[in-house]
Enzyme design. Structure first.
Site, PDB file in Angstrom:
ATOM      1  N   HIS A 112       0.833  -1.214   0.000  1.00  0.00           N
ATOM      2  CA  HIS A 112       0.000   0.000   0.000  1.00  0.00           C
ATOM      3  C   HIS A 112       0.869   1.267   0.000  1.00  0.00           C
ATOM      4  CE1 HIS A 112      -3.639   2.335   1.370  1.00  0.00           C
ATOM      5  NE2 HIS A 112      -2.668   3.123   1.808  1.00  0.00           N
ATOM      6  N   GLU A 113       1.803   1.322   0.918  1.00  0.00           N
ATOM      7  CA  GLU A 113       2.608   2.551   1.029  1.00  0.00           C
ATOM      8  C   GLU A 113       3.491   2.751  -0.200  1.00  0.00           C
ATOM      9  OE1 GLU A 113       1.477   4.367   3.182  1.00  0.00           O
ATOM     10  OE2 GLU A 113       0.542   2.881   4.488  1.00  0.00           O
ATOM     11  N   HIS A 154       1.684   4.337  -3.016  1.00  0.00           N
ATOM     12  CA  HIS A 154       1.575   5.797  -2.880  1.00  0.00           C
ATOM     13  C   HIS A 154       2.789   6.526  -3.465  1.00  0.00           C
ATOM     14  CE1 HIS A 154      -2.020   6.310  -0.535  1.00  0.00           C
ATOM     15  NE2 HIS A 154      -1.583   5.681   0.531  1.00  0.00           N
TER      16      HIS A 154
END
Ligand code: BES
Ligand code: ZN
Length: 868
Positions: A308-309, A312
């Protein structure tokens, strides 16, 4: 809808181009000082400069042009309410380039935001602090004065003056390290210039860490920083990160633009992780994996968080939302992509099957409330931002992207993403920019279809009836907004709904796809015999609910029995029916009958949904005389599979089987199954005697099981192992079990323990939520919260942890009196940033009450008949 608080964004007349910032933290006195020089572009004549600054002392503010000519600053005004500093000028500044110089001082706070401190013990047991930053959404302004809005991008040269023996990290690699002349114990660490970026992504960390490192196949130096002595626990996160970077590069068709990627485990951390560019920070439990002590579930979660990170880094960092209204572009998108990459790295997790229970269902539940909000939500004051890091931005956002991905297909989706990222790199976007790129790539009307999903709150329920005509089935479909209280939508909201239908001949490949545009439509399925079934929304990809007429549903239920319906569709039937029950469109008895069809189920994901349905009923029925009957119903339903799986995992067992075993044992313990509890007690004794460790996958179950029937001595045992545990995951596991004890006196002690300095404030919510998860504990926890309001407010004000706490404390009550009490309490104790959550909880409490009033009696009769 809540009113948007009057609030002004920063004027565009003066914008920063480049910051040179030096910060000198004192990690003993917990203060910092710094100075900065900001290159500014003045776009139109101005007589003042406005920027963000909060709780900083500003000194020596100076403004000069390129030639060094100074303009006098006549006054420095601090507008605390609006978190701004205003520098009034003695004369009008003409367009051009200038340099703003100033000095500032601040406190390294313990509030998990801005530049904050995190406590750890050194090797010789000394209490020490590291300095960490958490700037999203609007706390960079607490660390240095800046234009703290996502659309105001600039480059940054950052220098840290830190003790010689501490690790200093920043977004970019180090370019130089020099002695600090004024103090031989310090050194000056200068970091390379960043790309053009938003302030909320700036980060620096000063502390003591070990690390492991690897170079990814695309040449990025990846490091995972852990507490001293624990670097092996960083291996798994490192592995995932090093694999994911090249995967995203390939998938998005755009390179990761920085030379390094650091992942840092932080002992005190409000969120799960934060995507600072090149320096991603994590809660320890979201990054560290210890082979002996980390559960399968946790390991999977670490992979998801890292995925997820890192998503980003492209989506959010390289291309950033223009304003917080478009936060979902960051969070919804990253939540979708995390599954893409985890599926690629760990196909055995079958993560897309888990997506429905973990992502779509929570989003549908929240979005069926009248107090939901549209994905694109007007945002003014910073107070309003924390609350939208919620299931709508993340989960509905991800679910509608999945629906769109399915509608346009992976190839066009990828090409659209590449176009979007290339076109807007280092820039900012509105939701429409994403639709435009995906439209261009797919040649489909993406914006026309999708804007209804992001600008309107809610989603439709599609009602289906059908008649057979020879070898054809003629379906009547109609749409209406689905509301959890069963009322009709007064606004008659409509969506453009991409619909797919599968039949028993090809259960996994839809035999029909179309977009439902108006309220009603008639569809003809060819070549389908009367005994064959059809199912709407195969794979539960569409963000809507389906309500079949009873005959059709019967057909599908028999397909569950025969296991001809694919797992996600079995799950989907139950999920939709449960929502319809809550809204009073169907009866709970009907849902219980459906649940019984799952006794022979073998899929983890489906069981997961069955179990969450049972626990919702258990919460409700705890307020009636039928609770014990429900538990016995649950034991019967889960018993067969639980015994089949047993407590021993087999070699080479599937990942999902491990998850299923933990899930079922945990639930059986909650249903007071005597066999499971006895075995848990046996294992616990061996565990605390140090004779045989309980495997990590069962610990949560075992701890909860022994406390359910346990007395003070068991509680003391658990507190002791809590105190001895060095792995944060283990501490959390114990902390979240403590509320299971059924003793009022001890539960009160658990609440006090939650607020004591033995529990980090990031974890307080887990402990209190565990107390609030039973009927007995809920009242105690709620009263404790009310009685200690000032303390809670002081500790958590302005943090989204408070939002989560309020939700878990209140939403499971089930009476009108409680709804009124909660409403009144928050009217008198106003708490900025939790307004919508309070409204949602109150609505849920009223829904629970209505549910009981409607169905408790018939459920009681049904369960009684089953128990005989
Ligand atoms: N950007 C968020 C972190 C964040 C959350 C900052 C709330 C400020 C307020 C980050 O990307 C994130 O979404 N983290 C998640 C973990 C993720 C795997 C869902 C979190 O912290 O829960
Ligand atoms: Zn995120």
């Amino acid at each position: 809808m809540l009113p948007v608080k009057a609030f002004e964004r920063l004027p565009k007349s003066v914008v920063p181009v480049h910051y040179e910032i030096t910060i000198k933290p004192d990690l003993v006195k917990l203060v910092f000082e710094g100075h900065e020089s900001v290159t500014l572009k003045v776009v139109e004549p101005v007589d003042q400069i406005i920027l963000n600054s909060l709780e900083l002392e500003l000194n020596n503010v100076k403004l000069a042009d390129e030639a060094g000519q100074e303009t006098t600053i006549s006054q420095v005004v601090l507008d605390v309410e609006n978190e701004k500093a205003i520098f009034k000028l003695s004369s009008v500044l003409q367009p051009g380039q200038y340099h703003l110089k100033l000095e500032f001082k601040g406190v390294i706070i313990d509030k998990l935001k801005g530049f904050y401190c995190s406590k750890y013990l050194s090797a010789d047991g000394e209490e020490r602090y590291s300095g960490i930053t958490q700037f999203e959404p609007t706390d960079a302004r607490r660390a240095f004065p800046c234009w703290d809005e996502p659309a105001v991008k600039a480059t940054f040269d950052i220098t840290l003056v830190v003790p010689k023996d501490r690790v200093a990290l920043c977004n970019m690699p180090v370019v130089s390290e020099l002695p600090y002349e004024a103090d031989p114990n310090l050194r000056v660490v200068k970091f390379d210039r960043t790309p053009i970026m938003s302030t909320y992504l700036v980060a620096y960390v000063v502390g003591e860490f070990d690390y492991v490192e690897e170079r990814s196949t695309d040449g990025v130096l990846v490091r995972c920083y852990t507490p001293v002595g624990k670097k092996e626990q960083g291996r798994f996160g490192l592995y995932v990160a090093a694999k994911v970077l090249p995967y995203y590069k390939e998938y998005f068709g755009v390179e990761y633009p920085l030379p390094k990627m650091d992942l840092v485990a932080v002992a005190d951390f409000a969120a799960g992780a934060m995507e600072n560019w090149g320096l991603v920070t994590y809660r320890e439990t979201c990054l560290l994996v210890d082979d002996q002590n980390t559960s399968t579930q946790r390991r999977q979660w670490v992979a998801i968080v890292v995925g997820h990170e890192l998503a980003h880094q492209w989506f959010g960092n390289l291309v950033t939302m223009e304003w917080w209204t478009h936060l979902w572009l960051n969070e919804g998108y990253a939540t979708f992509v995390e599954s893409l990459c985890v599926d690629h790295l760990f196909p055995e997790f079958k993560i897309w099957t888990q997506f429905v229970t973990d992502t779509s269902t929570p989003a549908l539940d929240l979005d069926s409330l009248k107090n939901s909000h549209p994905i694109e939500v007007p945002i003014g004051h910073p107070d309003e931002i924390d609350e939208i890091f919620d299931d709508i931005s993340y989960h509905k956002g991800a679910a509608i992207i999945r629906m769109l991905h399915n509608y346009i297909g992976d190839d066009d989706f990828r090409r659209g993403m590449k176009l979007y990222l290339t076109r807007h790199k280092y820039g900012n976007t509105f939701t429409e920019d994403l639709w435009a790129a995906l439209s261009e790539a797919s040649k489909k009307p993406v914006g026309t279809i999708m804007s209804g999903w992001t600008k309107q709150m809610g989603f439709p329920v599609i009602r289906v009836s059908a008649r057979q005509d020879g070898d054809k089935r003629i379906l009547q479909l109609s749409q209406q907004r689905f509301l959890a209280d069963g009322t009709k939508d007064e606004n008659n909201t409509m969506w453009m709904v991409p619909i797919e239908i599968a039949t028993s001949r090809s259960p996994t490949t839809p035999s029909m796809s179309f977009v439902l545009e108006g309220e009603k439509s008639e569809i003809v399925l060819n070549d389908i015999r009367p005994d064959e079934w059809f199912k709407m929304n195969p794979g539960q990809v569409g963000f809507y609910r389906t309500c079949y007429e009873p005959e059709l549903l019967k057909h599908l239920v028999s397909a569950i029995d025969q296991q001809t319906l694919p797992p996600l569709d079995r799950l989907g039937l139950l999920d939709d029916l449960f929502a319809l029950v809550q809204a009073g469109h169907s009866s709970t008895v009907e849902a219980l009958t459906l649940l019984e069809a799952f006794a022979n189920e073998d899929q983890y994901t489906v069981w997961n949904r069955v179990c969450s349905a049972l626990s919702k009923l258990s919460h409700l029925l705890a307020y009636t005389d039928h609770h014990e009957l429900l538990k016995s119903f649950g034991r019967k339903l889960l018993g067969g599979m639980t015994r089949k799986l047993g407590w021993e995992s087999k070699p080479d067992e599937e990942h999902l089987t491990k998850l299923l075993r933990s899930l079922l044992l945990g639930r059986m313990a909650m249903f007071d199954d005597p066999e499971v509890i006895a075995e848990a007690e046996r294992r616990f004794l061996l565990h605390i005697k140090g004779e045989e460790q309980v495997p990590a996958d069962f610990r949560s179950t075992v701890y909860k099981a022994v406390l359910r029937t346990g007395s003070r001595s068991k509680y003391d045992d658990l507190l002791r192992i809590y105190r001895e545990a060095t792995l944060h995951e283990e501490k959390d596991r114990i902390a979240s079990a403590l509320g299971t004890i059924k003793n009022e006196e001890i539960l009160k002690e658990v609440l006090a323990f939650a607020m004591s300095n033995e529990v980090r404030s990031q974890d307080t919510v887990f402990v209190i939520s565990s107390v609030a998860s039973s009927k007995l504990g809920r009242d105690l926890a709620w009263n404790y919260f009310k009685d200690n309001w000032d303390l809670f407010n002081e500790r958590f004000k302005g943090a989204f942890l408070l939002v989560r706490l309020v939700k878990s404390l209140t939403e499971n009550f089930a009476s009108e009196e409680k709804a009124v009490e909660i409403e009144n309490f928050f009217k008198e104790h106003h708490c900025a940033g939790t307004e919508r959550t309070v409204q949602q909880s109150v609505e849920s409490v009223r829904l629970n009450a209505a549910w009981l009033a409607r169905d408790a009696e018939s459920v009681g009769r049904y369960l009684t008949s089953k128990s005989q």
